[in-house]
Structures are given as structure tokens and as C-alpha cells.
Design an enzyme around this catalytic site. Structure first.
Site, short mmCIF file in Angstrom:
data_model
loop_
_atom_site.label_atom_id
_atom_site.label_comp_id
_atom_site.label_asym_id
_atom_site.label_seq_id
_atom_site.Cartn_x
_atom_site.Cartn_y
_atom_site.Cartn_z
N TYR A 55 0.84 -1.21 0.00
CA TYR A 55 0.00 0.00 0.00
C TYR A 55 0.87 1.25 0.00
O TYR A 55 1.77 1.37 0.81
CB TYR A 55 -0.91 0.02 1.24
CG TYR A 55 -2.35 -0.03 0.81
CD1 TYR A 55 -2.97 1.09 0.26
CD2 TYR A 55 -3.09 -1.21 0.90
CE1 TYR A 55 -4.28 1.04 -0.18
CE2 TYR A 55 -4.39 -1.26 0.46
CZ TYR A 55 -4.98 -0.14 -0.08
OH TYR A 55 -6.27 -0.20 -0.53
N GLU A 57 -0.41 4.81 -0.50
CA GLU A 57 -1.20 6.04 -0.67
C GLU A 57 -0.31 7.26 -0.48
O GLU A 57 0.53 7.30 0.41
CB GLU A 57 -2.33 6.07 0.35
CG GLU A 57 -3.45 5.12 -0.01
CD GLU A 57 -4.55 5.10 1.04
OE1 GLU A 57 -4.22 5.24 2.23
OE2 GLU A 57 -5.72 4.94 0.65
N ASP A 201 -5.93 13.62 -25.19
CA ASP A 201 -6.00 12.24 -24.73
C ASP A 201 -5.33 11.37 -25.79
O ASP A 201 -5.90 11.09 -26.84
CB ASP A 201 -7.47 11.86 -24.54
CG ASP A 201 -7.66 10.40 -24.13
OD1 ASP A 201 -6.66 9.64 -24.12
OD2 ASP A 201 -8.81 10.02 -23.84
N THR A 227 -3.29 6.01 -21.83
CA THR A 227 -3.15 4.69 -21.24
C THR A 227 -1.68 4.32 -21.40
O THR A 227 -0.93 4.95 -22.15
CB THR A 227 -3.99 3.63 -21.99
OG1 THR A 227 -3.52 3.58 -23.33
CG2 THR A 227 -5.47 3.98 -21.98
N LYS A 230 -1.69 0.57 -24.72
CA LYS A 230 -2.07 0.46 -26.12
C LYS A 230 -0.80 0.50 -26.97
O LYS A 230 0.05 -0.36 -26.80
CB LYS A 230 -3.12 1.52 -26.46
CG LYS A 230 -4.42 1.28 -25.67
CD LYS A 230 -5.52 2.28 -25.97
CE LYS A 230 -6.74 2.03 -25.09
NZ LYS A 230 -7.80 3.06 -25.26
N ARG A 236 -1.39 -2.56 -18.19
CA ARG A 236 -2.62 -1.77 -18.15
C ARG A 236 -2.44 -0.67 -17.12
O ARG A 236 -2.03 -0.93 -15.99
CB ARG A 236 -3.81 -2.65 -17.78
CG ARG A 236 -3.98 -3.84 -18.70
CD ARG A 236 -5.37 -4.40 -18.62
NE ARG A 236 -6.26 -3.63 -19.46
CZ ARG A 236 -6.36 -3.78 -20.78
NH1 ARG A 236 -5.62 -4.67 -21.41
NH2 ARG A 236 -7.19 -3.04 -21.47
C1 LIG Z 1 -8.77 3.45 -24.51
C2 LIG Z 1 -9.08 4.88 -24.33
C3 LIG Z 1 -9.32 5.44 -23.06
C4 LIG Z 1 -9.61 4.62 -21.83
O1 LIG Z 1 -8.73 3.72 -21.46
P1 LIG Z 1 -9.13 2.52 -20.47
O2 LIG Z 1 -7.79 2.11 -20.00
O3 LIG Z 1 -9.85 1.51 -21.28
O4 LIG Z 1 -9.97 3.09 -19.36
C5 LIG Z 1 -9.44 6.80 -22.95
N1 LIG Z 1 -9.36 7.58 -24.04
C6 LIG Z 1 -9.17 7.09 -25.27
C7 LIG Z 1 -9.09 8.03 -26.43
C8 LIG Z 1 -9.05 5.72 -25.46
O5 LIG Z 1 -8.90 5.24 -26.69
#
Ligand SMILES: *Cc1c(COP(=O)(O)O)cnc(C)c1O
Length: 414
Positions: A55, A57, A201, A227, A230, A236
Site C-alpha cells: 500500500y 497512498e 488524450d 493509457t 495500447k 494496463r
Molecule cells: C482506450 C481509451 C481510453 C480509456 O482507457 P481505459 O484504460 O480503457 O480506461 C481513454 N481515451 C481514449 C481516447 C481511449 O482510446
């Protein structure tokens, strides 16, 4: 799965068998889900480490529990590497994933009910960009921009017009299903003009940005979320970057406002992935992803398929199946029967519903990780074309599936 799973096999054979089977599935199928990748063995080892027991925090040097000498070091490495990789001033590596990272930015920069402006989900935006079924559409006064009906690219004159009208607190750019380059500077100009924060994003394209295969939003956007799993090819997880001015607000939004203890095993694995992404190999990887996507686009165009926006600049293609009089759902199901894994996806101005839309989305990040090149993309286009020709013939699909499995055997999983 990890190399030594004797305990798991003994204590939980049901889960063990499923994990083994999933390993085999990942190995013998062609992974074309644009948001998926294969993390390295090093990343998976860090994910499976005993940091999962701890933990932590708070933030390095300011924790609430004792025993943090190594977690502090790990989180500092992750933050420093993220900053170096992207050229950012500040990084928060604690968000559990991309959606919580976006939630934290909303929490930090907007009040409930404030107007926000994001790309509409049917045009490639993400749920968390103000779509009605997400917190972002429910708690904020969400407005959307679309793409130009002719070019299917972002129409900045239209974005400017709606921004002037709506006066958003925050503009969100970045997408989940948009095949062209995102012009962050053009968004920044509009955000400046209307006094909005700009959130970029880069969940999908972070690996391309890191590897120099897509322009960076650093310097244009006030805040960047991503993220880590990807195209960036980590565990993750989520990531937020900003300048020093917003650092405190962002950090407070993640903890204590929205999260408790960070998943330090994932933070360690993200640090490993950031380090991997700083290599020359990764730069080559990022550029190869784009070359592969373009080769796949060329191959598919030869099968009478229409590519949304006319092709791709990044890791993904949106294929419009309308000219073949097929639906996305049927196509995705048939492709899976042949060992080719994609998702059905809406295309701009789709006339079909979201559960059975007109398109499929195809990404090349994972197959590029396996070492496939542009010649292999021609082969994959051929597999896809043949599946779409024989959609209802299960024997033909299973024959193609055997060829796919044989093809995959040449490209071992990391
Ligand atoms: C995949 C994605 C997210 C969210 O990611 P998660 O890890 O699935 O919560 C946010 N914004 C965009 C543009 C995405 O493609």
C-alpha cells in the site's frame, strides 16, 4: 503466461487452464484490435511482482504508511522516465487506467455542470469525452464536434464555431477510432481563443508519439492523458502529464480525490515500458506500425473495401463495409472464426446502430510487435478479403483459420 506457474497450476487448475488457453489463443490468432498490444516479458514480470502486496497512498516522500523506500524509488523512476520520454514537466503515473486518468482531469479542471467539448463517440471520440452513458456526459454539459462529411477528417472551422458558441471550460482532443493525424496546435489555438483548457488524450497513439511517428501534444495541450497499454506497450494503466502550474491540482485529483492506493506493480511495469520506449528499437517499432497500417490499407482497398478518411496516418484503419453490403458485426464474427480478431466499429454518419455498425476497426500495433512487416500485411489483407468473400461458409472460414494459425507460428509472442 509466466514461465513458472507451478503453484497456480496446483492451487487453481481452473484458472491455470484458462490462462494457458488464452496464451494459445493469443499465439495462434492475428490480433488486430487497435487498442491491444503484447507487453514484453520484462513488463509482465514487473506486473507480477510482489509490489502488488504494498500500500502506497500518497506520493514519493509523502506517504501515509511506512515501508516505502522501494516504492518511492520505483514511482520516481516511472515519473522521471515518463517526463523524459514525452518531454513533459510533470507526470502522474498512478491512474488505474485511461478512463480514471480522464476523470481526474475533469475533477481537477472543471466544476460539475461546466460546458465541455469533445469529439463525438460515433466520430471516433471516447466515452469519457462527454458521451451520455459516461460520467463525462452525465456530470458535465457535454457538447461534441464531428468530422467533415466529405473528408471524414476533423473540420477545424466547425470545431471553432461550436467552441465559440458553447464556451467550454475544457476541449478534449484525441480519439479511439480516428485514422488521421491529430493537429494539436490547431486545437490549442481554438482553446486559447475561447479560454478553455485543452486536454489531449493520447491513449491510442502514445507509442507513436513516444517513437516520433505522430506529432506530440506537449507544448500545445494544458494536460495530456494516456493509457500505458495500447501502442505504448506497457502494463494496463493510466498516465497524466501537465506543466508545473497544474501539477498540484492534478495530483490531488488522482489522490486523495478519486483513488486510494496506487497499483505499484503496474507503476513499476509502466516504468519498464517507458524505458523500453526510449530505445531506438522502439522508434523503429513506432514507424513500422504506421507503415504496416498503410500497407494493410492498400491491401484491403484491393478487395473493394472503402477506408474511412481515405486511409491512415497512424496505427489504425476504419473499414467501411457498406460497398460490400456487409455489417460490421457479421464481419467481425466471421473473421474471428478464421482466427482474425477485430472489433466492429461505427463509421462517421453511420446509418446502422452501434451494436451492428457499418465498419470494422483494424490496428497494427500488436502484429508489428510480433515482427510482421509490410509483406505480412499483404498476406493479412488477403486473409481478410477471403473471409469477407465467404462470410457464411464455415468450412471455408475454418480452412482460412488453419492457414492463419500456420502463418502465426512464424511470429512467436513476446
Ligand atoms: C482506450 C481509451 C481510453 C480509456 O482507457 P481505459 O484504460 O480503457 O480506461 C481513454 N481515451 C481514449 C481516447 C481511449 O482510446
Amino acid at each position: 503466461m509466466s514461465e513458472s506457474n507451478t503453484e497456480l497450476k496446483q492451487t487453481d487448475p481452473e484458472i491455470f487452464e484458462r490462462l494457458q488457453a488464452e496464451d494459445r489463443r493469443q499465439g495462434r490468432t492475428i490480433r488486430l484490435i487497435a487498442s491491444e498490444n503484447y507487453a514484453s516479458a520484462a513488463v509482465r514480470q514487473a506486473t507480477a511482482s510482489r509490489l502488488t502486496n504494498k500500500y502506497s497512498e500518497g506520493y514519493p516522500g509523502r506517504r501515509y504508511y511506512q515501508g516505502q523506500e522501494h516504492t518511492d524509488a520505483v514511482e520516481n523512476l516511472a515519473r522521471d522516465r515518463a517526463c523524459k520520454l514525452f518531454g513533459a514537466a510533470h507526470a502522474n503515473v498512478q491512474p488505474y487506467s485511461g478512463s480514471p486518468a480522464n476523470l481526474a482531469v475533469y475533477y481537477a479542471l472543471a466544476e460539475l455542470g461546466d460546458p465541455i467539448l469533445g469529439m463525438g463517440l460515433p466520430f471516433g471520440g471516447h466515452l469519457t469525452h462527454g458521451w451520455k452513458v459516461s460520467f463525462s456526459g452525465r456530470f458535465y454539459d457535454a457538447h461534441h464536434y464531428e468530422v467533415d462529411p466529405d473528408t471524414e477528417c476533423i473540420d477545424f472551422a466547425a470545431v471553432r464555431e461550436v467552441a465559440r458558441e458553447v464556451q467550454p471550460k475544457m476541449i478534449i482532443c484525441g480519439a479511439s477510432a480516428y485514422p488521421r493525424t491529430i493537429d494539436f496546435a490547431a486545437f490549442a489555438e481554438i482553446a486559447d481563443e475561447v479560454g478553455a483548457y485543452l486536454l489531449a488524450d493520447i491513449a491510442h497513439i502514445a507509442g507513436l508519439v513516444a517513437g516520433g511517428a505522430h506529432p506530440s501534444p506537449v507544448g500545445a495541450a494544458d494536460v495530456i492523458t494516456s493509457t500505458t497499454h495500447k501502442t505504448l506497450r506497457g502494463p494496463r494503466g493510466g498516465l497524466i502529464m501537465c506543466d508545473d502550474k497544474l501539477a498540484k491540482d492534478i495530483d490531488r485529483a488522482v489522490f486523495p480525490a478519486l483513488q486510494g492506493g496506487p497499483h505499484m506493480n503496474a507503476v513499476a511495469a509502466a516504468a519498464v515500458a517507458f524505458n523500453e520506449a526510449m530505445s531506438e528499437d522502439f522508434e523503429d517499432y513506432a514507424h513500422q506500425i504506421v507503415k504496416n497500417a498503410q500497407a494493410l490499407a492498400d491491401g484491403l482497398a484491393g478487395y473493394g473495401l472503402r477506408l474511412v478518411a481515405g486511409g491512415t496516418d497512424n496505427h489504425l484503419l476504419l473499414v467501411d463495409l457498406t460497398p460490400r453490403e456487409l455489417g460490421g458485426r457479421d464481419a467481425a464474427v466471421a473473421l474471428e472464426k478464421a482466427g482474425i480478431v477485430v472489433n466492429s466499429n461505427s463509421i462517421p454518419f453511420d446509418t446502422r446502430g452501434p451494436f451492428d455498425p457499418s465498419g470494422i476497426r483494424i490496428g497494427t500495433a500488436a502484429v508489428t510487435t510480433r515482427g510482421m512487416d509490410t509483406d505480412d500485411m499483404a498476406q493479412i489483407a488477403d486473409f481478410i478479403g477471403r473471409v469477407l468473400d465467404d462470410l457464411d461458409d464455415d468450412d471455408a472460414l475454418s480452412r482460412i483459420g488453419s492457414e492463419v494459425e500456420e502463418f502465426c507460428a512464424d511470429f512467436p509472442l513476446p
